[in-house]
Design a protein around this motif. Structure first.
Motif, PDB file in Angstrom:
ATOM      1  N   MET A   1      25.413 116.077  87.188  1.00  0.00           N
ATOM      2  CA  MET A   1      26.017 116.485  85.939  1.00  0.00           C
ATOM      3  C   MET A   1      27.397 117.103  86.200  1.00  0.00           C
ATOM      4  O   MET A   1      28.338 116.793  85.506  1.00  0.00           O
ATOM      5  CB  MET A   1      25.120 117.476  85.224  1.00  0.00           C
ATOM      6  CG  MET A   1      25.814 118.030  84.046  1.00  0.00           C
ATOM      7  SD  MET A   1      25.156 118.026  82.538  1.00  0.00           S
ATOM      8  CE  MET A   1      24.013 118.522  81.806  1.00  0.00           C
ATOM      9  N   LEU A   2      27.495 117.948  87.204  1.00  0.00           N
ATOM     10  CA  LEU A   2      28.777 118.555  87.545  1.00  0.00           C
ATOM     11  C   LEU A   2      29.763 117.495  88.029  1.00  0.00           C
ATOM     12  O   LEU A   2      30.941 117.539  87.684  1.00  0.00           O
ATOM     13  CB  LEU A   2      28.582 119.643  88.605  1.00  0.00           C
ATOM     14  CG  LEU A   2      29.803 120.474  88.946  1.00  0.00           C
ATOM     15  CD1 LEU A   2      30.340 121.160  87.702  1.00  0.00           C
ATOM     16  CD2 LEU A   2      29.468 121.500  89.997  1.00  0.00           C
ATOM     17  N   ARG A   3      29.244 116.533  88.782  1.00  0.00           N
ATOM     18  CA  ARG A   3      30.109 115.465  89.275  1.00  0.00           C
ATOM     19  C   ARG A   3      30.650 114.634  88.120  1.00  0.00           C
ATOM     20  O   ARG A   3      31.822 114.254  88.104  1.00  0.00           O
ATOM     21  CB  ARG A   3      29.357 114.572  90.242  1.00  0.00           C
ATOM     22  CG  ARG A   3      30.242 113.477  90.776  1.00  0.00           C
ATOM     23  CD  ARG A   3      29.569 112.656  91.817  1.00  0.00           C
ATOM     24  NE  ARG A   3      30.524 111.668  92.280  1.00  0.00           N
ATOM     25  CZ  ARG A   3      30.250 110.728  93.108  1.00  0.00           C
ATOM     26  NH1 ARG A   3      29.041 110.643  93.619  1.00  0.00           N
ATOM     27  NH2 ARG A   3      31.159 109.852  93.467  1.00  0.00           N
ATOM     28  N   ASP A   4      29.806 114.335  87.128  1.00  0.00           N
ATOM     29  CA  ASP A   4      30.249 113.583  85.955  1.00  0.00           C
ATOM     30  C   ASP A   4      31.362 114.315  85.216  1.00  0.00           C
ATOM     31  O   ASP A   4      32.337 113.713  84.781  1.00  0.00           O
ATOM     32  CB  ASP A   4      29.089 113.319  85.001  1.00  0.00           C
ATOM     33  CG  ASP A   4      28.075 112.344  85.576  1.00  0.00           C
ATOM     34  OD1 ASP A   4      28.429 111.562  86.483  1.00  0.00           O
ATOM     35  OD2 ASP A   4      26.922 112.375  85.124  1.00  0.00           O
ATOM     36  N   SER A   5      31.221 115.612  85.100  1.00  0.00           N
ATOM     37  CA  SER A   5      32.251 116.423  84.444  1.00  0.00           C
ATOM     38  C   SER A   5      33.547 116.394  85.241  1.00  0.00           C
ATOM     39  O   SER A   5      34.634 116.291  84.670  1.00  0.00           O
ATOM     40  CB  SER A   5      31.781 117.860  84.280  1.00  0.00           C
ATOM     41  OG  SER A   5      30.665 117.925  83.429  1.00  0.00           O
TER      42      SER A   5
END
Length: 57
Positions: A1-5
């Motif tokens: 999720m952090l990577r997607d952001s």
């Protein structure tokens, strides 16, 4: 999720830089690459209609 952001943020900044660079070109240079000033953001986003690009040339 952090990577997607992080990816989304990076994409945003790359697009903003491309828009900034294209806005610095004069109208003749933009015409040479096949876009008009009013289509810069659409061209960078990849949402410009191909028919519109053909009409510009």
């Amino acid at each position: 999720m952090l990577r997607d952001s992080g990816d989304a943020l990076a994409t945003y900044w790359v697009r903003r830089e491309a828009i900034k660079t294209l806005r610095q070109l004069d109208d003749r240079a933009l015409h040479d690459i096949g876009i008009s000033r009013c289509h810069i953001e659409s061209a960078v986003a990849g949402t410009i209609d191909q028919l519109e690009l053909v009409r510009l040339r």
